[in-house]
Enzyme design. Structure first.
Site, PDB file in Angstrom:
ATOM      1  N   LYS A 294       0.841  -1.202   0.000  1.00 47.00           N
ATOM      2  CA  LYS A 294       0.000   0.000   0.000  1.00 47.00           C
ATOM      3  C   LYS A 294       0.877   1.252   0.000  1.00 47.00           C
ATOM      4  O   LYS A 294       2.074   1.197   0.307  1.00 47.00           O
ATOM      5  CB  LYS A 294      -0.906   0.006   1.225  1.00 47.00           C
TER       6      LYS A 294
ATOM      7  N   TYR B 201      16.631  27.380   7.208  1.00 48.33           N
ATOM      8  CA  TYR B 201      15.441  28.088   7.664  1.00 48.33           C
ATOM      9  C   TYR B 201      15.301  28.001   9.185  1.00 48.33           C
ATOM     10  O   TYR B 201      15.571  26.974   9.791  1.00 48.33           O
ATOM     11  CB  TYR B 201      14.183  27.471   7.033  1.00 48.33           C
TER      12      TYR B 201
END
Length: 255
Positions: free
Chosen positions: A12, A241
């Protein structure tokens, strides 16, 4: 795994990001015959890639897609009476039979028939538009090796066995059972039935929640890049950042 126990490869979510088509074709070539997916789109993608083995959808498929399930020879999880009846009605209207595995909720608390609903499960098994060939449940705490976690896992197995035996007493003998997930495969080998569902363990991710499991796992994926620039930064210089990293000393940094 014990002799006679098959491995269902859980592919999946694009095989957990590894590429479901590539992984499934490779595993099929190695003898794996069962594949677990989340939804019809994932199953259809495997069929389009040429996967011939059995495919089980763990999640919900709209009953209106019954004809597509049958055409693609995909097995659908059947998890309550209302859904079983709606899927059956759609299959009958389309003139098909849909393969199904019954999902029983033994303690995960998500989708699945309650363990006390044997009569309703039996009724679903007799619906003409469904071909029920399997039954399964899912461990909640097989990665928890505390006494409480082990007790809960044993309780789930006992509930699952009781449901299966209750169905047999009512004349419903389901030949294909599966219960174990990755942690269950490692820690509870006595819970093997006709199949197990190998998820993250299949990709060599290791089982950090089960230290000392002793399996020689190696990740099947590695992430590689190239260095674009190397420079020297001073103590106190900030990088990225929100100043994610602050250099504690003069050091060389690769970007």
């Amino acid at each position: 795994l014990p002799d006679g126990t098959q491995m269902m490869a859980v592919v999946k979510a694009d095989a957990y990001g590894h590429g479901d088509r590539m992984v499934s074709r490779e595993l099929e070539g190695m003898g794996v015959r069962w594949f677990g997916v989340s939804n019809l789109e994932e199953g259809a993608s495997l069929r389009a890639a040429g996967v011939q083995g059995e495919i089980l959808i763990f999640g919900y498929t709209p009953p209106s897609m019954a004809a597509e399930l049958a055409a693609l020879n995909i097995t659908q999880a059947v998890f309550n009476g209302d859904y079983a009846r709606e899927l059956n009605e759609a299959a009958v209207r389309a003139g098909v039979r849909v393969k199904g595995h019954l999902k029983v909720d033994t303690g995960m608390g998500r989708i699945g028939f309650p363990c006390e609903s044997a009569d309703e499960i039996c009724a679903c098994c007799r619906l003409p538009g469904l071909e029920i060939s399997g039954i399964f449940s899912h461990f909640s705490s097989s990665d928890d090796l505390t006494p409480a976690g082990q007790e809960y896992t044993r309780m789930q197995k006992a509930r699952f066995d009781a449901v299966v035996e209750g169905l047999k007493r009512r004349g419903i003998d389901i030949p294909f059972r599966h219960l174990q997930n990755s942690a269950g495969i490692v820690s509870y080998p006595e819970c093997s039935y006709e199949a197990v569902r190998a998820g993250v363990i299949l990709y060599g991710q290791g089982l950090p929640f089960l230290p000392g499991h002793g399996l020689p796992l190696r990740p099947v994926m590695s992430l590689c890049s190239i260095v674009a620039m190397v420079k020297t930064v001073k103590a106190g210089d900030c990088i990225s950042y929100s100043r994610t990293f602050t250099a504690p000393r003069e050091m060389r940094v690769a970007t």
